[in-house]
Design a protein around this motif. Structure first.
Motif, short mmCIF file in Angstrom:
data_model
loop_
_atom_site.label_atom_id
_atom_site.label_comp_id
_atom_site.label_asym_id
_atom_site.label_seq_id
_atom_site.Cartn_x
_atom_site.Cartn_y
_atom_site.Cartn_z
N THR A 51 50.10 26.80 -20.32
CA THR A 51 50.28 28.22 -19.99
C THR A 51 51.72 28.60 -20.24
O THR A 51 52.60 27.74 -20.36
N GLY A 52 51.98 29.89 -20.33
CA GLY A 52 53.35 30.35 -20.58
C GLY A 52 53.52 31.81 -20.20
O GLY A 52 52.59 32.46 -19.72
N SER A 292 57.10 28.20 -22.44
CA SER A 292 56.10 27.37 -21.77
C SER A 292 56.71 26.01 -21.46
O SER A 292 57.63 25.56 -22.14
N GLN A 342 60.63 22.33 -22.03
CA GLN A 342 60.37 23.73 -22.36
C GLN A 342 60.25 23.91 -23.87
O GLN A 342 61.03 23.35 -24.64
N SER A 359 51.32 36.73 -18.47
CA SER A 359 50.96 35.31 -18.51
C SER A 359 50.05 35.03 -19.70
O SER A 359 49.18 35.85 -20.04
#
Length: 434
Positions: A51-52, A292, A342, A359
């Motif tokens: 997810t990010g 992310s 990251q 999101s």
């Protein structure tokens, strides 16, 4: 005596029953049941899912460098702009007067200094350049107007199709589609109007530049205008260049391709020359990126340039966007005893519904092989350093141990078998014996 005899009889019956049970279970063979999966041949993909959050690469505050009265504002909130597009202009008669005075001072200095062929050559080159710029401006304006007109035509067709579909099947979903199409059509028409206004302005500016260049050539060529490199001419030319620069500052342009997020002034308002307390406008770069965090178990699978499918929690699952990995941070971050790294992904397209902070769900394609045999990970067993699989022999319900070499570990627990299997075999994943 009779009582004792009855007891002996019942004991004998019990012994016979127990003996029968023992004989039954000893004679019964255990039954083994196998759960299997097919050694399938096809495409095996490996995907990293994380997810990010979406962030804008840049959000730039735009202000005039000079004070003055706002003449025109060419944009509004949510408009898309390209680098170099005009945001607004100021009307300030003093700037034009300063330029006229600087031009007169330069002409006088040249006239007093005597002839100089270099200045004449520069003036002619400047004239040629401005004429070329005028031609380029006309061509670019035509292309921009044609493209905007095409966008209006496309939006009109989309609206007509959506309306026909809604008229034939009215529903809340189809109404939403119709409203979206109508908004897109209005936006395209407004963009066409703005493009035409900007084309008119750029055409006028280019024509004025040509006229100014021609006038300068004429001045330099006259018998009384003798150019030189002396300090008087250089100073006059510097004053003229500064006046031109100040006049150019009366036009505010976008430095990037982006979306206008804020416009705080209207035509007719006066901007002071003191400290500006608020932005005239803000533009958000269209180069949106997604940040992310990837766990260490997956980071080794990632590399720059890999493509990703991206969805947003705020949109539907059918709204799938393309992205690309553009940065992998070598430094780690530990969160609740788990090591993360990251990464950043570039979003390849922009939808006006997408906002910074949303999101995202990201599926990064890290590897893919076609025409390979794959089996479930749970079917693979270890014998020392060797890997093997039990293959079910359907004829007699027995298994055969087959040593294998594995390759790519794909999605959903599937693993590539590089050697040992031909495809189509029934591999054992679970055994139950009763």
């Amino acid at each position: 005596m009779k009582k004792t005899k009855k007891i002996l009889i019942w004991v004998g019956v019990a012994v016979l029953i127990i003996l029968g049970i023992v004989i039954y279970f000893k004679s019964k063979k255990p039954v083994t049941t196998y759960t299997t999966a097919d050694a399938a041949k096809g495409t095996l993909a490996q995907t990293v899912s994380v997810t990010g959050d979406l962030v804008a690469k840049d959000e730039i505050t735009l202000n005039f460098e000079l004070g003055g009265r706002v003449s025109k504002v060419f944009v509004k909130t949510s408009d898309e702009v390209a680098a170099g597009d005009k945001i607004a202009t100021l009307t300030d008669a003093s700037l034009q007067k300063q330029l006229d005075q600087a031009q007169a001072g330069l002409d006088q200095a040249i006239a007093n200094a005597g002839a100089n062929s270099d200045t004449l050559r520069e003036a002619k080159v400047s004239k040629d350049n401005t004429e070329n710029t005028l031609d380029d401006t006309e061509n670019l304006n035509k292309q921009s107007i044609d493209a905007s007109q095409q966008a209006v035509d496309n939006a009109q067709k989309y609206y007509d199709d959506a309306k026909d579909f809604y008229d034939g099947s009215p529903s809340a979903q189809n109404k939403l589609t119709l409203t979206t199409a109508e908004n897109a059509l209005d936006s395209a028409k407004e963009s066409l109007k703005t493009v035409r206004e900007q084309a008119d302005l750029s055409q006028t500016n280019a024509e004025n530049a040509v006229a100014s260049a021609k006038a300068r050539v004429k001045t330099v060529e006259s018998d009384f205008a003798k150019a030189s490199r002396n300090a008087t001419v250089a100073g006059a030319r510097a004053a003229y260049d500064q006046a031109m620069l100040n006049l150019a500052k009366a036009t505010l342009v976008s430095p990037v391709n982006g979306i206008i997020t804020e416009v705080n002034n209207k035509p007719g308002e006066i901007l002071g020359t003191g400290v500006i307390k608020e932005a005239f406008s803000r533009v958000m770069s269209m180069d949106m990126i997604i940040e992310s965090k990837v766990p260490e178990s997956d980071i080794v699978k990632l590399k720059l340039g890999q493509h990703a499918k991206i969805t947003f929690d705020a949109l539907t699952l059918e709204d799938i966007y393309e992205g690309e990995v553009i940065e992998i941070d070598p430094a780690s971050t530990t969160i609740q005893d788990v090591v993360y790294y990251q990464i950043k992904l570039k979003l390849n397209s922009v939808d006006i519904r997408i906002k910074p902070g949303m999101s995202t769900n990201i599926a990064i394609s890290t590897a893919e092989k076609t025409g390979v045999i794959s089996v479930p990970q749970r079917a693979i067993k270890l014998e020392g350093e060797k890997k093997y699989i039990d293959v079910l022999q359907i004829a007699d319900n027995t298994t055969k141990k087959v040593y294998i070499e594995t390759g790519l570990e794909g999605d959903e627990g599937m693993v590539e078998v590089k050697s040992g299997l031909k495809g189509g075999e029934k591999v054992v994943t679970f055994v139950v014996t009763k």
